[in-house]
Design an enzyme around this catalytic site. Structure first.
Site, PDB file in Angstrom:
ATOM      1  CE1 TYR A 141     -43.396  -2.913 -32.615  1.00  0.00           C
ATOM      2  CE2 TYR A 141     -44.098  -4.017 -30.613  1.00  0.00           C
ATOM      3  CZ  TYR A 141     -44.379  -3.536 -31.874  1.00  0.00           C
ATOM      4  OH  TYR A 141     -45.637  -3.688 -32.387  1.00  0.00           O
ATOM      5  CE  LYS A 185     -42.316   5.332 -46.551  1.00  0.00           C
ATOM      6  NZ  LYS A 185     -43.411   5.321 -47.550  1.00  0.00           N
ATOM      7  CG  ASP A 215     -46.024   3.369 -48.927  1.00  0.00           C
ATOM      8  OD1 ASP A 215     -45.145   2.586 -49.337  1.00  0.00           O
ATOM      9  OD2 ASP A 215     -46.045   4.571 -49.259  1.00  0.00           O
ATOM     10  CG  ASP A 251     -47.892  -4.787 -34.543  1.00  0.00           C
ATOM     11  OD1 ASP A 251     -48.463  -5.827 -34.153  1.00  0.00           O
ATOM     12  OD2 ASP A 251     -48.205  -3.648 -34.169  1.00  0.00           O
ATOM     13  CG  ASP A 309     -53.168  -7.017 -36.440  1.00  0.00           C
ATOM     14  OD1 ASP A 309     -52.532  -8.021 -36.037  1.00  0.00           O
ATOM     15  OD2 ASP A 309     -53.783  -6.253 -35.682  1.00  0.00           O
TER      16      ASP A 309
HETATM   17  C1  IPM Z   1     -48.718  -8.464 -31.483  1.00  0.00           C
HETATM   18  C2  IPM Z   1     -49.276  -7.430 -30.557  1.00  0.00           C
HETATM   19  C3  IPM Z   1     -48.150  -6.884 -29.694  1.00  0.00           C
HETATM   20  C4  IPM Z   1     -47.120  -6.271 -30.619  1.00  0.00           C
HETATM   21  C5  IPM Z   1     -48.581  -5.884 -28.627  1.00  0.00           C
HETATM   22  C6  IPM Z   1     -49.663  -6.453 -27.734  1.00  0.00           C
HETATM   23  C7  IPM Z   1     -47.414  -5.408 -27.806  1.00  0.00           C
HETATM   24  O1  IPM Z   1     -49.912  -6.428 -31.287  1.00  0.00           O
HETATM   25  O2  IPM Z   1     -48.184  -9.475 -30.999  1.00  0.00           O
HETATM   26  O3  IPM Z   1     -48.816  -8.275 -32.694  1.00  0.00           O
HETATM   27  O4  IPM Z   1     -47.251  -5.107 -31.006  1.00  0.00           O
HETATM   28  O5  IPM Z   1     -46.172  -6.949 -30.980  1.00  0.00           O
HETATM   29 MG    MG Z   2     -50.037  -6.789 -33.349  1.00  0.00          MG
END
Ligand code: IPM
Ligand code: MG
Length: 356
Positions: free
Chosen positions: A138, A184, A216, A240, A244
């Site tokens: 990032y 990784k 993975d 990230d 999710d």
């Molecule tokens: C998160 C989001 C952000 C990230 C995006 C919106 C930049 O997906 O907070 O997980 O990738 O960190």
């Molecule tokens: Mg995210």
């Protein structure tokens, strides 16, 4: 003692208003000051993170954030003025919010909402993803894109890995005493350094069971047998993605809070930014149906980590469990055919449970 309140875009203002009612009920002595962030800040000032917003955050003990972004802002040029790149990432960097805690909890009352077979989530699910938030792809330099060739750079230093590893081990110590470090290391140099530093730090935590997992495989194991996990610590991009995935296993993205902790200590804890894991949900903005619980639960994390108020935090969490047990459901967590309530009714119920 002060909290900077940044409502932001989409459903942000609706859910933040309700979270503020909860804060007023359990911690009326903590001052709250609002400021603009995201698309609304861009509209008003030409920048998604105005200098005065950043200053307010720096002068506060904690930040409560709603959400930023929306279709209207996805095409702003240059891209560095879009809410995600112009506000969210700079907030993380400028405030040194290196440790992102994302708990994925399946509330027993919502077991039907999980995307997994009931047998895999029976008895609830409770996985904490500890994501490194200010390093890796990032932020690494150089970054470039000339239309033919694009470059992102992944960089990690020993101190960056050490400090996030400590957060992971300490979190595990307060929970199930198991830490899985996802990397990784079969391909990436940053992951090889990551793995060796995590193992050095592990010597200070002999009571914690550490495992390494290739990312993975970790993604696969999360859907195969999520209950094997307690705390997962990993780098920025992997975190990230895995957070999710873990969140969706609970079926209740609208329920999940998050904390991004910095290195600055406050009089009562550590400076941090707290926000729901879901985004600005522009499709339902203004309709009064957004689930306020993730933001309300983010207030619990805020009180616990930045203000050392474990009692108030636990009160909020119990109140949220109580309203779920009563059967209240916003549309995002309702099963087919189940009656639903709106943002305000849900919040009223939390407030009632708090004073019960
Ligand atoms: C998160 C989001 C952000 C990230 C995006 C919106 C930049 O997906 O907070 O997980 O990738 O960190
Ligand atoms: Mg995210």
């Amino acid at each position: 003692m002060q909290i900077a309140v940044l409502a932001g875009d989409g459903i942000g203002p609706e859910i933040i208003a309700q979270a503020e009612r909860v804060l007023e009920a359990v911690a009326p002595d903590i001052a709250r000051k609002s400021a603009l962030v995201g698309g609304v800040a861009y509209d008003a000032t030409g920048h998604p993170l105005p200098q005065e917003t950043l200053e307010l955050c720096k002068q506060s003990d904690a930040v409560l954030l709603g959400a930023v972004g929306g279709p209207k802002y996805d095409t702003i040029e240059p891209p560095d003025l879009r809410p995600e790149r112009g506000a969210l990432l700079p907030l993380r960097k400028h405030l040194s919010l290196y440790a992102n805690l994302r708990p994925a909890i399946l509330y027993p009352a919502l077991a039907d909402a999980s995307s997994l077979k009931p047998s895999l989530v029976e008895g609830g699910l409770d996985v904490l993803v500890v994501r490194e938030l200010t390093g890796g792809l990032y932020f690494g330099q150089p970054k470039s894109n000339d239309g033919e060739r694009a470059v992102d750079t992944c960089v990690y230093t020993r101190p960056e890995i050490e400090r996030i590893a400590h957060v992971g081990f300490k979190a595990a110590r307060n929970r199930g005493k198991k830490l899985c470090s996802a990397d990784k290391a079969n391909v990436l140099e940053t992951s090889r350094l990551w793995r060796s530093v995590v193992h050095e730090v592990a010597k200070e935590y002999p009571d914690i069971e550490l495992t390494d997992m290739l990312v993975d495989n970790c993604a696969m194991q999360l859907v195969r047998n999520p209950k094997q996990f307690d705390v997962i610590v990993t780098e920025n991009l992997f975190g990230d993605i895995l957070s999710d995935e873990a969140a969706m296993l609970t079926g209740s993205l609208g329920m999940l809070p998050s904390a991004s902790l910095g290195s600055r200590e406050t009089a009562t804890g550590v400076f941090g930014l707290y926000e729901p894991c879901h985004g600005s949900a522009p499709d339902i903005a203004g309709k009064g149906v957004a689930n306020p619980l993730a933001t309300i639960l983010s207030c619990a994390m805020l009180l616990r980590y930045s203000f050392g108020r474990d009692d108030a935090a636990t009160r909020i969490e119990s109140a949220v469990s109580a309203v779920l047990a009563q059967g209240l459901r916003t549309p995002d967590i309702a099963s087919v055919g189940e009656p639903t309530v709106g943002t305000i009714t849900m919040s009223d119920a939390v407030l009632a449970a708090l004073s019960a």
